[in-house]
Motif scaffolding. Structure first.
Motif: not given
Lengths: 248, 248, 248, 248
Positions: D120-128, D1-15
């Motif tokens: 932006x919300x649409x493109x962010x969702x399509x990207x992630x 079994x291949x190792x599981x993928x690395x899990x990350x979190x993405x935050x857009x709009x960091x201020x």
């Protein structure tokens, strides 16, 4: 300085579903008072909680009766002291209703549905808000008044009027109370349970679906606990809760 | 072929405001039945309509009483024949309420508000939907069941719970009935009156504002008539109505 | 006293459905300006209106282009005079969209949908509100700015995001404008068209249903006219419109 | 079994507000990717997280650019491996807007507001969403896509249209995605932030009010974390969040 009041949690509408799970969850933090019309609805749960190191007091009461609720408060004061205060009060009761053509539903069904779902919520709030307000001085988390709603709290389908009329009224109550008592520090919240809850009565429902097609009552209890622990900078009035695969 | 049934319009909650204007408007097309608790609420209006060439029948009734409504229907049949049918039924009644801190409002206020605004709407609908259904065969416009709502039908402000609980329940009723009876050809609609209506009782209100700061009851009646004349391809369930300068 | 300005009505999004019916209806009261991207969308309609004793001016324009709209306003002033005013402006345009899994929809589809439904509504309002404000002095009925919405203006279903995002934005626009321009006397309204409209393109849809299963475009036009004639004591911001037998 | 993928979190709009608090909160569980237009918006935060034992990667990107987001995904894959997966993606960006009379707002303001808040919300969702879907196999909690809304997401006040149009569109997006991706196991949620958040920029606001008159950004982050940990039997689509003393 006098000792702080004893803090309790009250749950109305304790049956084998959400009410029981909420009572169990809150019982690990507070003594819990279990309100139901029939003792058989709370007896085994009270026993379970009491034998697990928690403290539960079951009281047979009809939430649509002002006198019944006054007697319940009396019973609570007898048990926990006259200065008892509440950290949480959860209204989880609903009146009986019929899913039928409107003209075939007896007026009495509408009356008893309104008297539990709407008037019951009002009387419950009038009975326990004084204890919640007293809880302000000692409760770690903002004293919380939580109402259980349903799909029919926001959508009134054909043949569902004997349920939805009471549920819409209850939602109105919770919104008004949130606006009046929020500034006083009480957290009033309303949960829209949008789906079938996985309880003994619904065991045979949705049998061709995966198990996660039903809401978990224990997870609802966790969500109510989360609402209870929100700080007063960040109150949520309303959440919706549904299985991931639910159509809505 | 037997002659078509006589078509009437019924207005519950006739006072000096919306109810009277609606009754006047509909009386130029149908005989109107005026329902109010006290005869003084409809007497002069009935006289006015009858002397202007229209036909009005006032009946003293309590919409929160199933028996009272049954007697009203009896009176209507005595007057207009056992096969009387309705082209329109307008529920314009509201229970009394108190704008006060929640814990200072007597339980009885909530009870009587719910019993008129919510249960009253239910009983009124159960009493007159059979006449509206009978109206399907002869009415030029789809028989219409119209409910008068308020700001408090969609927003439940602090201290307004004794009004809003009943109004939200009434809105739930109207939505459920629209979904059940629309497909049968009955037009069920709900109007959100969002502002002060210009009636004798409100003469002194908003005195520093221009006259158009208040809703016109006659214009509300026109809007109800417009709802009534919509064809069944184009039913509106809900409209909001407010003065142009109202803040909302 | 100088003569009052010429009052016109503008309809954007003229095709064989709602737009054409609205233009016809308003043309019996005002000269109408027909805006559409392609001349073939308005040519025969303009001819029909002009030959029936009305007055119609078709202008090819893209509502998502500020410059395009500026040129349209120029064309209108050339035709009707520099002091032309508007009694009504109806925004009936929608961008193209795809009903498909979200990840299969090109970004360009979202962009062009937003640029017509949302930005188009904004630019249209900025172009014609000045003419509506000028209409205040001479219009019998409050100058009206009416937006055509859809089921997707209040409900955002799976796979419908490329339509609903623009429609929710348009509804937000209309609510904000109603609050800002209502007090100035302009009637801003939003219509939720909740069902299939009976137009050539939908002739084959719902064929197993009775004819009244579809909305009538002419009846929508009547409803828009009714909105237009409401006095400023009684403005409706939003109506929903659906066939009696529609499930909702 | 291949190792599981690395899990990350993405935050857009960091201020300095919600975005930073959310990133800090999620960084104790996942490596976090910080997206902002200007590096100065994330640099010190990335440093702080990295020096506290967490892992943060800042990427300068414009969420309204499809190409920009594609490059961000590329950068993420370079850092975390081509098979990187996401446990959470939080869209916290808003476009610039003007609170001014509608006719004084340049078209460009509407355009750029829509291009960030909506597109932006649409493109962010399509990207992630592809990374979130990949996260299904390894994430303990359902992979979560959370959108930050505002009062203006549900209410469109006068002079607020350049903000609300984008926010209503974003809410529509989140509802549609919840319905499409919920059944696939992705938890899509929308938070209505209804009040002033306590951040450096608002330090001087509401100075005559108690400190709890402002929302705590850290408490918002806790609420987002709670949303993330809900099991798939009990998904919440929408929460509102406001200070207890907020008027609403």
């Amino acid at each position: 300085m006098p000792p702080l009041s004893k803090l309790i949690a009250i749950v109305a509408g304790v049956g084998p579903g959400t009410g029981a799970s909420v009572a169990r969850k809150f019982s690990s933090h507070y003594p819990v008072v279990l309100l139901a019309r029939k003792p058989e609805s709370y007896e085994s749960l009270a026993e379970e909680i009491n034998s697990n190191g928690g403290k539960a007091l079951g009281i047979s009461t009809d939430v649509s009766s002002k006198e019944g609720l006054a007697k319940a408060v009396e019973g609570i004061k007898k048990e926990f002291g006259a200065d008892v205060a509440a950290a949480a009060a959860v209204f989880n009761a609903s009146g009986p209703f019929l899913r039928k053509p409107f003209l075939e539903i007896p007026a009495e069904t509408f009356e008893s549905s309104l008297s539990v779902s709407a008037l019951g919520g009002i009387l419950f709030s009038q009975a326990f808000l004084p204890l919640l307000l007293k809880g302000l001085e000692s409760s770690e988390h903002p004293p919380s008044l939580i109402f259980t709603g349903a799909t029919a709290s926001v959508k009134s389908n054909a043949q569902m009027a004997s349920f939805s009329t009471g549920k819409w009224a209850l939602r109105a109550l919770s919104q008004s109370l949130a606006r009046e008592f929020g500034p006083q520090g009480i957290h009033v919240a309303h949960a829209i349970i949008d789906g079938v809850i996985d309880i003994p009565r619904t065991r045979e429902w949705l049998k061709d679906m995966p198990p996660e097609a039903k809401l978990s009552a224990d997870a609802i209890a966790n969500d109510y606990w989360w609402l209870h622990t929100q700080p007063k900078t960040n109150f949520t009035w309303e959440i919706d809760l549904r299985p991931a695969i639910e159509k809505w």
